[in-house]
Design a protein around this motif. Structure first.
Motif, short mmCIF file in Angstrom:
data_model
loop_
_atom_site.label_atom_id
_atom_site.label_comp_id
_atom_site.label_asym_id
_atom_site.label_seq_id
_atom_site.Cartn_x
_atom_site.Cartn_y
_atom_site.Cartn_z
N GLY A 256 0.80 -1.23 0.00
CA GLY A 256 0.00 0.00 0.00
C GLY A 256 0.82 1.27 0.00
O GLY A 256 0.34 2.33 0.42
N ILE A 257 2.07 1.18 -0.45
CA ILE A 257 2.94 2.37 -0.46
C ILE A 257 2.85 3.08 -1.81
O ILE A 257 3.18 2.50 -2.85
CB ILE A 257 4.40 1.97 -0.16
CG1 ILE A 257 4.49 1.29 1.21
CG2 ILE A 257 5.33 3.20 -0.23
CD1 ILE A 257 5.85 0.71 1.55
N SER A 258 2.40 4.33 -1.80
CA SER A 258 2.31 5.12 -3.04
C SER A 258 3.42 6.16 -3.05
O SER A 258 3.81 6.69 -2.01
CB SER A 258 0.98 5.86 -3.11
OG SER A 258 -0.08 4.94 -3.09
N THR A 259 3.91 6.45 -4.25
CA THR A 259 4.96 7.46 -4.40
C THR A 259 4.56 8.46 -5.49
O THR A 259 3.59 8.24 -6.22
CB THR A 259 6.30 6.83 -4.83
OG1 THR A 259 6.15 6.36 -6.18
CG2 THR A 259 6.69 5.68 -3.93
N ASP A 260 5.39 9.51 -5.62
CA ASP A 260 5.23 10.38 -6.78
C ASP A 260 5.94 9.74 -7.98
O ASP A 260 6.39 8.60 -7.89
CB ASP A 260 5.75 11.80 -6.48
CG ASP A 260 7.23 11.82 -6.09
OD1 ASP A 260 7.95 10.85 -6.42
OD2 ASP A 260 7.66 12.80 -5.45
#
Ligand code: ASP
Ligand code: MG
Length: 410
Positions: free
Chosen positions: A101-105
């Motif tokens: 569930g890790i979102s980045t730019d």
């Protein structure tokens, strides 16, 4: 029952034997009744090797593809650790950054974490499982995998600790804590019991490469208590935490040398408004990281301006500056790579006076000449000849009695 995030760096998971040691450590934490989320780096020098491999086929590899490649290192680690834990009879599951569930730019190879949705991790913890997450990676809004920049697993660990409201984030590495100085420079250096986030940030940017700076910033922002410790034995490490008043009893908590700096001096710059702005605008445009800046008293309407830049940005600096000398009417520029920046750091400086005097006095007693000075609320830095760097660190370590730093104040 507490929730621990335990992060193990590349040297802690370098081979099968290391993996088993890590598995035992994680297993024991779980057996004590705690919930455990593990964050891993790639095994040993895997990331370096993958970068080399890419360069063998393309001098300037595409950054999206680079992330596709580099993220595989951490996938090897997490699955191997899960298997090692299964062999011990433990329940464990590995997850990639996106699965966790890790979102980045979208800034490939240096992405920032923008959000964490930890439901899947939480659900697995609730089932009694140890959850093992790939460090250093996440998913962009366009569903591509992105990496967080070198050393980024520290940031993954801290961000997960914040998102899961963990009780502590333990960063296992090959050193057993944060020291008052680099023990290779100062044999008497002592391991600190605790250090404030701001002190750690100053020391990290000075080249004390224990934690990735961004992870410390993150920890500070979300008040995540960190412990830096070794995976090779069971001694307690150094706690990195919010500043508390007792910390001010110690005036200086660390001394560090940065030998990767160069000094640029621009001679006989006309002393009129706009000249400094013009110069530093050009340096900013060239992406040069200027650190210390000193401008001398002007004589006959002219002054010298000196500043320091990272050693590997000297060429960029030279291109930017040399093109400007004529325009601003300066006499010339001088580049000096034989310097070192020596800094003392401590939150106690906020409430104690005379610290600068003690520093300069100690250096002068050993005939070490100070060429530039800069200060912040909790740091004093000086530029000296690089040949004296190690000696200066030793002298200052002794002058501020850093070998006694953990002794209780009477
Ligand atoms: N494996 C990545 C690196 O070597 C991330 C990390 O270790 O934190 O930079
Ligand atoms: Mg690392």
């Amino acid at each position: 029952m507490a929730l621990f995030v335990q992060k193990f760096g590349g040297s802690s998971v370098a081979d099968a034997e290391c993996m088993q040691r890590v598995a035992q450590r994680v297993y024991d934490t779980r057996a004590e009744g705690h919930e455990v989320v593990v964050v891993l780096s790639a095994m040993g020098k895997t990331t370096d090797n993958l970068i080399q491999l890419a360069r063998q086929v393309n001098a300037q590899p595409d950054e999206r593809e680079m992330d596709m490649l580099l993220s595989t290192g951490e996938q090897v680690s997490v699955s191997i650790l899960a298997m090692a834990l299964h062999a011990m009879g433990a329940e464990a599951v590995s997850l990639t950054g996106p699965q966790a569930g890790i979102s980045t730019d979208t800034a490939h190879t240096k992405a920032k974490i923008t959000d964490i949705q930890p439901q899947r991790i939480r659900e697995q913890l609730d089932r009694g499982r140890i959850v093992i997450v790939c460090g250093f990676q996440g998913l962009t809004p366009t569903h591509d995998i992105a990496t967080l920049g070198r050393g980024g697993s520290d940031t993954t660990a801290v961000a997960l600790a914040a998102a899961l409201q963990a009780d502590r984030c333990q960063i296992f590495t090959d050193v057993d804590g944060v020291y008052t100085a680099d023990p290779r420079q100062v044999p008497q250096a002592s391991k600190l019991d605790c250090i404030a986030y701001d002190e750690m940030l100053e020391l990290a940017s000075l080249g004390a490469k224990v934690l990735q700076s961004r992870s410390v910033e993150f920890a500070k922002k979300y008040h995540v208590e960190l412990e830096v410790l070794t995976s090779f034995d069971r001694r307690p490490g150094t706690i990195v935490k919010d500043e508390v008043t007792e910390m001010e009893h110690i005036i200086v908590r660390g001394v560090a040398a940065d030998k990767n700096q160069a000094k640029v001096t621009i001679q006989h710059v006309p002393d009129r408004p706009g000249v400094a702005a013009r110069l530093f605008k050009e340096l900013a445009a060239a992406n040069v990281n200027v650190d210390m800046i000193v401008q001398n008293v002007s004589e006959k309407g002219q002054t010298d301006i000196s500043f320091t830049v990272p050693l590997d940005e000297v060429n960029r600096t030279r291109t930017a500056v040399d093109g400007l000398i004529e325009e601003i009417g300066a006499a010339g520029a001088f580049y000096d790579v034989d310097i070192a920046k020596i800094s003392i750091v401590g939150v106690g400086m906020r409430s104690h006076s005379g610290v600068a005097f003690r520093m300069f006095d100690a250096l002068s007693a050993h005939k070490i000449n100070v060429e530039m000075i800069s200060t912040s609320e909790i740091k004093i830095s000086v530029v000296i000849r690089s040949a004296y760097a190690d000696q200066a660190v030793q002298v200052l370590h002794a002058a501020f009695e850093l070998d006694k730093v953990n002794e209780p104040v009477s």
